[in-house]
Design a protein around this motif. Structure first.
Motif, PDB file in Angstrom:
ATOM      1  N   THR A 216       0.809  -1.224   0.000  1.00  0.00           N
ATOM      2  CA  THR A 216       0.000   0.000   0.000  1.00  0.00           C
ATOM      3  C   THR A 216       0.842   1.274   0.000  1.00  0.00           C
ATOM      4  OG1 THR A 216      -0.140  -0.172   2.410  1.00  0.00           O
ATOM      5  CG2 THR A 216      -1.999  -1.044   1.138  1.00  0.00           C
ATOM      6  N   ARG A 217       2.077   1.174   0.457  1.00  0.00           N
ATOM      7  CA  ARG A 217       2.885   2.391   0.547  1.00  0.00           C
ATOM      8  C   ARG A 217       4.354   2.010   0.705  1.00  0.00           C
ATOM      9  NH1 ARG A 217       4.419   5.033   4.967  1.00  0.00           N
ATOM     10  NH2 ARG A 217       3.070   3.816   6.336  1.00  0.00           N
ATOM     11  N   VAL A 218       5.196   2.876   0.166  1.00  0.00           N
ATOM     12  CA  VAL A 218       6.634   2.696   0.368  1.00  0.00           C
ATOM     13  C   VAL A 218       7.014   3.411   1.659  1.00  0.00           C
ATOM     14  CG1 VAL A 218       8.940   3.205  -0.563  1.00  0.00           C
ATOM     15  CG2 VAL A 218       7.062   2.562  -2.113  1.00  0.00           C
ATOM     16  N   MET A 219       7.774   2.729   2.498  1.00  0.00           N
ATOM     17  CA  MET A 219       8.247   3.370   3.733  1.00  0.00           C
ATOM     18  C   MET A 219       9.438   4.261   3.385  1.00  0.00           C
ATOM     19  SD  MET A 219       8.062   0.552   6.767  1.00  0.00           S
ATOM     20  CE  MET A 219       9.006  -0.769   6.063  1.00  0.00           C
ATOM     21  N   VAL A 220       9.468   5.430   3.992  1.00  0.00           N
ATOM     22  CA  VAL A 220      10.524   6.399   3.691  1.00  0.00           C
ATOM     23  C   VAL A 220      11.158   6.864   4.997  1.00  0.00           C
ATOM     24  CG1 VAL A 220      11.026   8.645   2.647  1.00  0.00           C
ATOM     25  CG2 VAL A 220       9.266   7.170   1.641  1.00  0.00           C
ATOM     26  N   SER A 221      12.468   6.976   4.956  1.00  0.00           N
ATOM     27  CA  SER A 221      13.181   7.558   6.088  1.00  0.00           C
ATOM     28  C   SER A 221      14.125   8.606   5.504  1.00  0.00           C
ATOM     29  CB  SER A 221      13.953   6.477   6.840  1.00  0.00           C
ATOM     30  OG  SER A 221      14.689   7.066   7.881  1.00  0.00           O
ATOM     31  N   GLY A 222      13.904   9.841   5.866  1.00  0.00           N
ATOM     32  CA  GLY A 222      14.666  10.920   5.230  1.00  0.00           C
ATOM     33  C   GLY A 222      14.253  11.001   3.785  1.00  0.00           C
ATOM     34  N   ALA A 223      15.232  10.879   2.892  1.00  0.00           N
ATOM     35  CA  ALA A 223      14.914  10.906   1.461  1.00  0.00           C
ATOM     36  C   ALA A 223      15.196   9.546   0.847  1.00  0.00           C
ATOM     37  CB  ALA A 223      15.718  11.984   0.755  1.00  0.00           C
ATOM     38  N   ARG A 224      15.024   8.496   1.637  1.00  0.00           N
ATOM     39  CA  ARG A 224      15.376   7.159   1.158  1.00  0.00           C
ATOM     40  C   ARG A 224      14.242   6.166   1.429  1.00  0.00           C
ATOM     41  NH1 ARG A 224      19.705   4.905  -0.739  1.00  0.00           N
ATOM     42  NH2 ARG A 224      19.735   2.641  -0.739  1.00  0.00           N
ATOM     43  N   ALA A 225      13.979   5.295   0.450  1.00  0.00           N
ATOM     44  CA  ALA A 225      12.994   4.230   0.635  1.00  0.00           C
ATOM     45  C   ALA A 225      13.600   3.163   1.532  1.00  0.00           C
ATOM     46  CB  ALA A 225      12.619   3.638  -0.712  1.00  0.00           C
ATOM     47  N   THR A 226      12.838   2.772   2.534  1.00  0.00           N
ATOM     48  CA  THR A 226      13.396   1.799   3.487  1.00  0.00           C
ATOM     49  C   THR A 226      12.572   0.513   3.582  1.00  0.00           C
ATOM     50  OG1 THR A 226      12.157   2.891   5.250  1.00  0.00           O
ATOM     51  CG2 THR A 226      14.453   3.565   4.934  1.00  0.00           C
ATOM     52  N   GLY A 227      11.504   0.456   2.804  1.00  0.00           N
ATOM     53  CA  GLY A 227      10.699  -0.763   2.842  1.00  0.00           C
ATOM     54  C   GLY A 227       9.326  -0.530   2.265  1.00  0.00           C
ATOM     55  N   VAL A 228       8.443  -1.488   2.511  1.00  0.00           N
ATOM     56  CA  VAL A 228       7.090  -1.412   1.962  1.00  0.00           C
ATOM     57  C   VAL A 228       6.105  -1.827   3.048  1.00  0.00           C
ATOM     58  CG1 VAL A 228       5.496  -2.328   0.231  1.00  0.00           C
ATOM     59  CG2 VAL A 228       7.894  -1.938  -0.371  1.00  0.00           C
ATOM     60  N   VAL A 229       5.025  -1.057   3.137  1.00  0.00           N
ATOM     61  CA  VAL A 229       3.942  -1.397   4.056  1.00  0.00           C
ATOM     62  C   VAL A 229       2.818  -2.012   3.228  1.00  0.00           C
ATOM     63  CG1 VAL A 229       2.213  -0.454   5.624  1.00  0.00           C
ATOM     64  CG2 VAL A 229       4.515   0.503   5.587  1.00  0.00           C
ATOM     65  N   GLY A 230       2.175  -3.017   3.755  1.00  0.00           N
ATOM     66  CA  GLY A 230       1.073  -3.639   3.025  1.00  0.00           C
ATOM     67  C   GLY A 230       0.097  -4.294   3.967  1.00  0.00           C
ATOM     68  N   ARG A 231      -0.812  -5.045   3.372  1.00  0.00           N
ATOM     69  CA  ARG A 231      -1.773  -5.758   4.211  1.00  0.00           C
ATOM     70  C   ARG A 231      -2.182  -7.046   3.509  1.00  0.00           C
ATOM     71  NH1 ARG A 231      -4.295  -5.027   8.798  1.00  0.00           N
ATOM     72  NH2 ARG A 231      -3.718  -2.844   8.996  1.00  0.00           N
ATOM     73  N   PHE A 232      -2.291  -8.097   4.289  1.00  0.00           N
ATOM     74  CA  PHE A 232      -2.757  -9.372   3.759  1.00  0.00           C
ATOM     75  C   PHE A 232      -4.264  -9.344   3.539  1.00  0.00           C
ATOM     76  CE2 PHE A 232       1.312 -10.635   5.425  1.00  0.00           C
ATOM     77  CZ  PHE A 232       1.744 -11.619   4.550  1.00  0.00           C
ATOM     78  N   ALA A 233      -4.721 -10.174   2.631  1.00  0.00           N
ATOM     79  CA  ALA A 233      -6.149 -10.259   2.341  1.00  0.00           C
ATOM     80  C   ALA A 233      -6.898 -10.787   3.562  1.00  0.00           C
ATOM     81  CB  ALA A 233      -6.380 -11.188   1.154  1.00  0.00           C
ATOM     82  N   SER A 234      -8.187 -10.405   3.641  1.00  0.00           N
ATOM     83  CA  SER A 234      -9.032 -10.903   4.738  1.00  0.00           C
ATOM     84  C   SER A 234      -9.261 -12.402   4.549  1.00  0.00           C
ATOM     85  CB  SER A 234     -10.380 -10.188   4.721  1.00  0.00           C
ATOM     86  OG  SER A 234     -10.191  -8.803   4.758  1.00  0.00           O
ATOM     87  N   ARG A 235      -9.414 -13.087   5.662  1.00  0.00           N
ATOM     88  CA  ARG A 235      -9.766 -14.513   5.623  1.00  0.00           C
ATOM     89  C   ARG A 235     -10.873 -14.768   6.646  1.00  0.00           C
ATOM     90  NH1 ARG A 235      -6.248 -18.475   3.258  1.00  0.00           N
ATOM     91  NH2 ARG A 235      -6.016 -17.654   1.154  1.00  0.00           N
ATOM     92  N   GLY A 236     -11.938 -15.401   6.206  1.00  0.00           N
ATOM     93  CA  GLY A 236     -13.021 -15.751   7.108  1.00  0.00           C
ATOM     94  C   GLY A 236     -13.632 -14.548   7.806  1.00  0.00           C
ATOM     95  N   GLY A 237     -13.678 -13.416   7.111  1.00  0.00           N
ATOM     96  CA  GLY A 237     -14.269 -12.210   7.679  1.00  0.00           C
ATOM     97  C   GLY A 237     -13.311 -11.407   8.538  1.00  0.00           C
ATOM     98  N   ALA A 238     -12.173 -12.000   8.866  1.00  0.00           N
ATOM     99  CA  ALA A 238     -11.203 -11.285   9.707  1.00  0.00           C
ATOM    100  C   ALA A 238     -10.219 -10.524   8.834  1.00  0.00           C
ATOM    101  CB  ALA A 238     -10.449 -12.284  10.582  1.00  0.00           C
TER     102      ALA A 238
END
Lengths: 507, 153
Positions: A216-238
């Motif tokens: 969903t978004r690239v993690m940034v620290s200062g002016a540098r990409a440091t990772g990626v934020v995301g989310r897993f799909a829902s399962r069983g309504g959760a």
């Protein structure tokens, strides 16, 4: 390989690696294969599921539900609605495409160097070296006669009689049995998609692939990409857990020319040029149905086994299209009893497509209901399409078709001679007259030397954010006029090699 | 995007309309070689599955399509009845007129319904078998399981 089912009950999945790659299709899987071979630790995030976790089915609806983006219902808006076909699974579109392999035409490469400021950036000799390796590793070879099937043979026959050159398509398959099921996922595992080649190879080398995990978004620290934020799909309504993938060295976006610009925009990248999501280019195409007295049995043969690039300079390419029954039936023009009579002819139909190297530019962004793709072919593109449809009708009659269904509003639904095609010449260049699909998407995070006129530098790193690289067809300055999988793989390969700092060893 | 439990899902009567419309655009017994139509398959189960799986825009478009088609006799033919209230011959005339409409949106309506119907009908092993297709699945797709639909012939 983990998917949403493996992380149920967790709040956050946290992982760290040298490189985090978003997307597991042609670009992402190839980059993972090269980086892992170079000894780097790699994480791959894939929004779609791993299709190998379910038994493959031949019905199109199940396949679309499991492995196509938006159930195959994603459409570009313009004067007409144009379906935009993309895979959404481990392996990306390579899992559901027709397995057509082309190298980037030299004329395109020359134009990129001369007109788009990329002289010396992607040396053709380097690309050829990579294509040779890809050919070996993905078992690329022309479709053999025994699995060609009549759909492909009739296109060959018609083209030959008109003196138009063509060729058996070079395909990434090993032991193809001519199931004509490429779009549902190869039932015999013959197609050498990323799903069965570079993804497992990367996993065997230590890569962690997280499926059903949307970045969903690239993690940034200062002016540098440091990772990626995301989310897993829902399962069983959760609700699925959050994903935090941290990158010690780089983040690579390889999520396609639709999803990559969306991720860039969500991460605040590309404001300087205003070009993120702009300049979307594609190869729109339309199909023509030829009906023969002799049986064609289109359900047997390589899904796409014969093609013609004879008119490449005129920006059109012809291909046989082994369409699934559901798509073929929907493409037949009639509704009600007329449509059923046409469906009754299915065993005698051949379907061929014209693909246009369009000049139109569209855009990708966020709309009220989510992703919004806007695209309208230019008048000039539509004239090329119209001419291509006319030529395919000629090929049909040359091959012995009893009638042809051009699929153009304002032209008889079924024509029995070319004379009946006369109304086609009077059709205005209006996309609402045709039934097109869009495949092969490019240019939404274009590469260039200047931050004001491009998003990505020749190093594949974004101008605005260090450590963030784009390695998919988003960076292409133009479309290609031929099927892009090999070019996408080769450019991702080159980018990964440069990142790794040394050449990967070819197997 | 899942549409489960959301406001944009069609009401029960809209679903019934949709199922009946599918049987008009892909009718049964119209051709001896393609004898299975939407009335021969568990189209309701398919519709229910499709509506919770398809993107929101598609679901909204499908609902709009159903309403326009159902009400077109009122607005186009000045008849106080729905599309399904017409005789079979009248329905075909309406479909044909829609297909020839100068309006792009209008002439695409029957084709949208046909596409949905084809996904339901043509994916079933029994239907594929009747058209001589091979290979085909040995079991029913998930949406048709438990509906009593025919499997591999």
């Amino acid at each position: 390989m983990l998917d949403a089912g493996d992380v149920v009950g967790r709040d956050v999945v946290d992982d760290v690696a040298d490189v985090v790659i978003v997307g597991s299709g042609a670009a992402g899987a190839t980059a993972a294969r090269v980086l892992v071979d170079a000894g780097l630790d790699v994480i791959v995030l894939e929004e779609g599921p791993d299709p190998r976790r379910h038994a493959l089915r031949s019905d199109m609806y199940t396949s679309m539900k499991r492995t196509w983006r938006g159930l195959g219902m994603q459409a570009a808006e313009g004067r007409a609605f144009t379906p935009v076909l993309q895979g959404r699974c481990v392996g990306g579109t390579t899992f559901v495409n027709g397995a057509i392999i082309h190298r980037m035409p030299e004329v395109v490469h020359r134009a990129w160097e001369a007109e788009h400021g990329l002289a010396g950036v992607l040396p053709y000799a380097e690309l050829e070296r990579i294509w040779d390796t890809l050919d070996r590793e993905l078992s690329v070879a022309p479709a053999p006669e025994e699995v060609l099937g009549e759909n492909n043979r009739l296109l060959r026959e018609g083209l030959h009689r008109l003196g138009v050159t063509g060729n058996e398509i070079r395909r990434n398959v090993r032991g193809c049995r001519g199931s004509a099921h490429c779009n549902q996922g190869c039932p015999t595992g013959a197609k050498q998609s990323m799903t069965v080649t570079y993804v497992p190879r990367a996993v065997a080398g230590g890569a962690r692939v997280y499926a059903e995990c949307e970045a969903t978004r690239v993690m940034v620290s200062g002016a540098r990409a440091t990772g990626v934020v995301g989310r897993f799909a829902s399962r069983g309504g959760a609700r699925g857990p959050a994903m935090r993938a941290r990158a010690r060295r780089a983040v690579l976006l390889a999520a396609s020319a639709i999803q990559t610009p969306l991720l860039l925009a969500a991460s605040g990248v590309g404001r300087r040029s205003g070009l993120v999501g702009a300049r979307l280019q594609a190869h729109p195409g339309a199909g023509v149905v030829a009906v023969f007295d002799r049986p064609v049995r289109p359900w047997f043969g390589a899904t796409q086994g014969y093609e013609s690039t004879h008119y490449y300079a005129e920006r059109m390419k012809f291909e046989a299209v082994g369409m699934p029954l559901e798509f073929a039936a929907a493409r037949f023009p009639g509704v009600g009893p007329a449509g059923m009579r046409e469906l009754g002819e299915h065993a005698h139909t051949a379907i061929w497509g014209v693909q246009v190297r369009a000049r139109a530019h569209g855009s990708v962004g966020r709309g009220l209901f989510g992703t919004r793709v806007r695209y309208d072919m230019t008048d000039d593109d539509l004239q090329v399409l119209r001419l291509g449809i006319r030529r395919l009708c000629e090929v049909g009659f040359a091959a012995g078709a009893r009638e042809v269904w051009p699929g153009v509003h304002g032209v008889p639904e079924a024509i029995r001679s070319l004379d009946e095609l006369a109304p086609l010449e009077r059709i205005p260049p209006d996309p609402r007259r045709f039934h097109c699909i869009m495949a092969h998407l490019f240019g939404t995070a274009v590469m260039g030397r200047h931050a004001s006129t491009s998003v990505v530098a020749p190093s594949f790193e974004t101008h605005e954010l260090a450590g963030l690289h784009v390695v998919d067809s988003s960076v292409f300055p133009t479309n290609l006029g031929v099927n892009p999988q090999h070019t996408i793989c080769s450019i991702a390969w080159l980018a990964a090699e440069r990142l790794a700092g040394r050449r990967a060893h070819a197997s | 995007m899942s549409a489960a439990g959301s406001w944009w899902l069609p009401f029960e009567f809209e679903r019934r309309w949709l199922v009946e419309l599918l049987a008009v655009v892909v009718p049964s017994g119209a051709d001896p070689r393609a004898r299975f139509g939407a009335a021969d398959v568990p189209a309701r189960a398919f519709v229910d599955d499709l509506l919770v799986s398809a993107p929101l825009e598609f679901v909204l478009g499908l609902r709009g399509c159903v309403w326009v088609l159902m009400l077109c006799p009122v607005f186009c033919g000045a008849r106080f009845t729905t599309f399904l209230g017409l005789t079979p011959a009248e329905r075909l005339r309406v479909l044909s007129a829609l297909r020839e409409s100068p309006s792009y949106v209008v002439r695409e309506l029957p084709l949208l319904l046909k596409m949905v119907a084809c996904l339901a009908v043509c994916g079933l092993p029994e239907v594929q078998g009747s058209l001589d297709l091979e290979p085909r699945d040995a079991t029913l797709p998930e949406w048709a399981q438990g509906t009593g639909a025919g499997g591999a012939p």
